[in-house]
Design an enzyme around this catalytic site. Structure first.
Site, short mmCIF file in Angstrom:
data_model
loop_
_atom_site.label_atom_id
_atom_site.label_comp_id
_atom_site.label_asym_id
_atom_site.label_seq_id
_atom_site.Cartn_x
_atom_site.Cartn_y
_atom_site.Cartn_z
N ASP A 282 0.87 -1.18 0.00
CA ASP A 282 0.00 0.00 0.00
C ASP A 282 0.91 1.23 0.00
O ASP A 282 2.14 1.13 0.15
CB ASP A 282 -0.97 -0.02 1.19
CG ASP A 282 -2.20 0.88 0.92
OD1 ASP A 282 -2.15 1.71 -0.02
OD2 ASP A 282 -3.20 0.75 1.65
C1 NOJ Z 1 -4.09 3.90 0.03
C2 NOJ Z 1 -5.26 3.00 0.27
O1 NOJ Z 1 -5.14 2.38 1.54
C3 NOJ Z 1 -5.43 1.93 -0.78
O2 NOJ Z 1 -6.63 1.25 -0.57
C4 NOJ Z 1 -5.40 2.53 -2.16
O3 NOJ Z 1 -5.56 1.51 -3.11
C5 NOJ Z 1 -4.08 3.24 -2.34
N1 NOJ Z 1 -3.95 4.30 -1.35
C6 NOJ Z 1 -3.93 3.82 -3.74
O4 NOJ Z 1 -4.80 4.84 -3.95
#
Ligand code: NOJ
Length: 763
Positions: A282
């Site tokens: 993430d």
């Molecule tokens: C952070 C989020 O936790 C995740 O779900 C998301 O896919 C990513 N950012 C990318 O935007």
């Protein structure tokens, strides 16, 4: 030179073989193709493939293209049109090995056409409708040059304080697992290599929904049995359905961040489950290993992540900076890097990009003249799915459906809030294209309209909350307050209400209140909106609450104040039309709660399938020395699986085909469901099972199956469910998945509480 040219031909010109040394590697053979390509990559090129970057408005495009052409970037996210992505793919085609880029995005509940938020989709209990929403999202995203989505999010959420509850499918393992499967199949279609498919990457692996106290990014501490039994199955279901990717969670699990968690990423995901796809970190999660306090510095963070098996790092530079040194010093091995590169290339292969890097980008001449053109939207489908996703919580004196001839006053900040209709994670949806409730009701009434709208209240008068909600949108704040005082707005609404036959109030949260990092300690409707509701109630006019919110709210008082309550969550592009369909009875609501609604925050967690306890509270009996809160009623305000209709249904004649079950046998559980009202309608017949005595404490009941049934007024049907040993299995203290002989209660109901029961014995 010869080698390079041939490789160039093979990849860039979509030939069907790649040549390295003198060995031909047919593109049809994935493993040979990828191995062959890897043999030709430098260390830098390999590490470049592990880098996934976010494209923001502030990013210098020229520089990015240079980096891509140098082989330093494997994929991007957040650039979402063909004209934006084509030059980047062109740059990749100028790179030495012409390895295609992939383009990712958070396509969560629609792409250009926004469907209801995932929690709402789950409320439909309609696998067909949910699948349709995912398929359309994939088609629209693929048509905009996207190859992969960071979805579905299948984190079980049992604590609605967590803002991302909106993005998941609720509290129940079985329901979420069913939807996980449907969503993966919907995104990926027949194959993720099809031009109109996108790859799914299930998230957030793992247990993100169980962050302590519902506070986002917080730690997770959980027993192995609970993980295996309740929280892991949905991820597993998505992977078994063929999800090509996994996004790794930001949280820690029992003291080890998921991003550095060898057990999670290696033992469980790769070895036990046999996952062979792409594992993406993430956002910034590798760097955060330092913050978690498990890595001294960036070097150690990169080492922990690559060792754990994080193939791609999202938006940090640590792999690029640190992996060469770590390899040189022998702290990591070439195989650590190669394993990750293999997965990235394998995923690109599976997306069909080696055969055609422009598979989803297409030709310039085919680009849509207007990316936001109306005819690119799927409005009819969005409206249909949205109306299936609402839950009628209360309908006293048949306040609903409204009569079109009535004098209706519509109030509330959410009646005219195009951006909030879309909910959070609204991908490429445009607020200008979403239908508000005011629009929808006005259209439904046409010429006969006797509709008046007054705002009545802002979303909130709390300056701190407003600042939070508008923090990231420097150019255009998302929540804009009417400058008039709260009292002036209420007075205006009351005056209008006094002239009405019925009042409809659209109240709840702005979409930013149910989003990433938007955890709340208080799940009430904001105070100023509650004041409005109170004042409207005092007019004595019939009051309909249309709730818009991304998580269960505590509506104990409002339950008494309102004559009817329709939980709409956030309904998407066609939300206003869909809600109007339900309010006026053009569609008979059929949604059921995928998550319990608590009476108060203090009661959380309220999920229905908790373990049996030694001193359970018995409703109607004194609470002393039983498991309860003495200062409130025990049990949720509305239970899991609950939802009304404009008609009524009855269940009768529940029967089991046998009172015993052999391990290899089956039992038929049947029930007659009858539409006892005057309208046609749908309901969800739910099957729960309780394992009465086990080697471990078992839940009070667990959802094991359901059927959504359409019945004409007066019609009845016999519904059958098949029960076999698999439905009775659970993870025991040794994590062995098996059914234990003994008594099982089978419960069938139209929600999780109001059930009829029969029992059988597993021999
Ligand atoms: C952070 C989020 O936790 C995740 O779900 C998301 O896919 C990513 N950012 C990318 O935007």
């Amino acid at each position: 030179m010869k080698k390079l040219c041939l490789l160039g031909l093979a990849i860039g010109l979509a030939s069907h073989s790649v040549w390295a040394d003198t060995t031909p590697a047919p593109i049809e053979n994935k493993d040979a193709f990828v191995s062959n390509l890897m043999k030709q990559m430098t260390l830098e090129e390999k590490i470049g493939q592990l880098r996934l970057i976010s494209i923001g408005p502030e990013m210098p495009r020229e520089l990015i293209r240079k980096e891509i052409a140098a082989g330093n970037i494997g994929g991007t996210f957040n650039s979402i049109t063909r004209p934006e992505n084509r030059p980047m793919q062109d740059a990749a085609m100028r790179s030495r090995l012409k390895i295609p880029m992939f383009f990712a995005y958070d396509v969560i509940h629609g792409h250009r056409t926004i469907f209801p938020i995932p929690l709402a989709l789950a409320s439909s209990w309609d696998m067909d409708a949910i699948g349709r929403s995912g398929r359309i999202a994939a088609k629209e995203a693929a048509a905009d040059s996207l190859d992969i989505t960071f979805a579905p999010m299948v984190d079980i959420s049992r604590d609605p304080r967590w803002g991302r509850t909106s993005e998941g499918f609720g509290e129940d393992t079985y329901l979420v697992s069913r939807i996980a499967k449907v969503m993966v199949k919907a995104y990926q279609g027949e194959t993720p290599s099809a031009a109109d498919s996108i790859m799914a990457s299930v998230k957030h692996f793992a247990l993100y929904g169980a962050v302590e106290g519902g506070r986002d990014y917080n730690t997770v501490d959980m027993s192995p049995v609970k993980m295996y039994q309740d929280y892991l199955p949905p991820y597993r279901a998505a992977i078994d359905a063929g999800a090509g990717g996994v996004m790794v969670a930001l949280n820690s699990i029992n003291g080890i961040p998921a991003t550095a968690n060898m057990w999670l990423m290696q033992d469980l995901l790769r070895k036990e489950w046999g996952f062979k796809g792409l594992a993406v970190s993430d956002h910034g999660a590798i760097f955060e290993l330092i913050k978690h306090g498990v890595a001294r510095d960036g070097r150690e963070a990169a080492k922990l992540a690559i060792k754990a098996g994080i193939d791609m790092s999202m938006n940090d530079t640590l792999y690029g900076k640190e992996l060469p040194g770590l390899l040189k010093s022998g702290e990591i091995q070439q195989s650590d890097i190669d394993n990750a590169v293999r997965e990235v290339l394998g995923a690109k292969y599976d997306m069909g990009l080696f055969k055609d890097p422009y598979l989803r980008i297409g030709k310039v001449e085919d680009d849509p003249a207007d990316t936001y053109a109306e005819n690119r939207l799927h409005r009819a489908e969005a409206r249909d799915v949205a109306r299936r996703s609402m839950v009628l919580l209360k309908n006293q004196n048949e306040t609903l459906p409204l009569k079109k001839t009535e004098k209706i006053v519509l109030v509330g900040p959410l009646a005219k809030a195009p951006i909030d209709m879309m909910g959070s994670w609204a991908a490429a949806g445009k607020p200008e294209q979403s239908v508000t409730l005011l629009d929808g009701m006005t259209r439904a009434l046409g010429d006969q309209t006797k509709l008046t709208y007054v705002r009545g209240a802002n979303i909130t008068e709390d300056k701190k909350v407003l600042d939070y909600l508008n923090f990231l949108n420097f150019d255009a704040p998302e929540v804009v307050n009417d400058p008039r005082s709260a009292q002036v707005m209420i007075d205006e609404a009351v005056k209008a209400a006094q002239q009405a036959d019925v009042v409809v109030a659209a109240v709840g949260e702005s979409r930013g209140m149910s989003h990433e990092s938007s955890s709340r300690t208080d799940l009430n409707i904001p105070a100023n909106q509650r004041d409005l509701i109170k004042a409207l109630k005092a007019t004595g006019k019939p009051l309909v609450l249309v709730l818009m919110n991304g998580r269960p709210l505590t509506i104990l008082e409002e339950k008494d104040q309102a004559d009817a309550i329709l939980e709409t969550w956030f309904t998407g592009t066609e939300g206003g039309n869909a809600i109007a369909d339900v309010l006026f009875g053009d569609y008979n609501p059929s949604g059921k709660l995928p998550i319990s609604i608590p009476r108060s925050v203090g009661q959380i967690p309220t999920y229905y399938n908790h373990l049996s306890i030694g001193r359970p509270f018995t409703p109607g009996k004194p609470g002393n020395y039983t498991s309860q809160y003495f200062d409130d009623t025990t049990g949720p305000l509305y239970p899991f699986g609950y939802g009304l209709s404009y008609t009524s249904f009855s269940l009768s004649d529940m029967a089991l085909s046998s009172t015993t079950l052999n391990k290899s046998g089956k039992i038929d559980a049947s029930v007659t469901v009858k539409n006892t009202g005057k309208r046609d309608g749908e309901t969800v017949v739910q099957l729960y099972i309780q394992d009465v005595v086990g080697s471990m404490i078992r839940p009070l009941k667990e959802l094991k199956n359901f059927q959504k049934v359409m019945l004409k007024a007066g019609e009845q049907k016999v519904i059958h469910f098949t029960i076999d040993e698999d439905d009775l299995k659970f993870y025991n203290a040794q994590l062995k998945y098996a059914a234990e002989p003994g008594k099982f209660n089978v419960q069938i109901g139209l929600d999780s509480e109001d059930v009829t029961q029969q029992s059988f014995e597993l021999l």
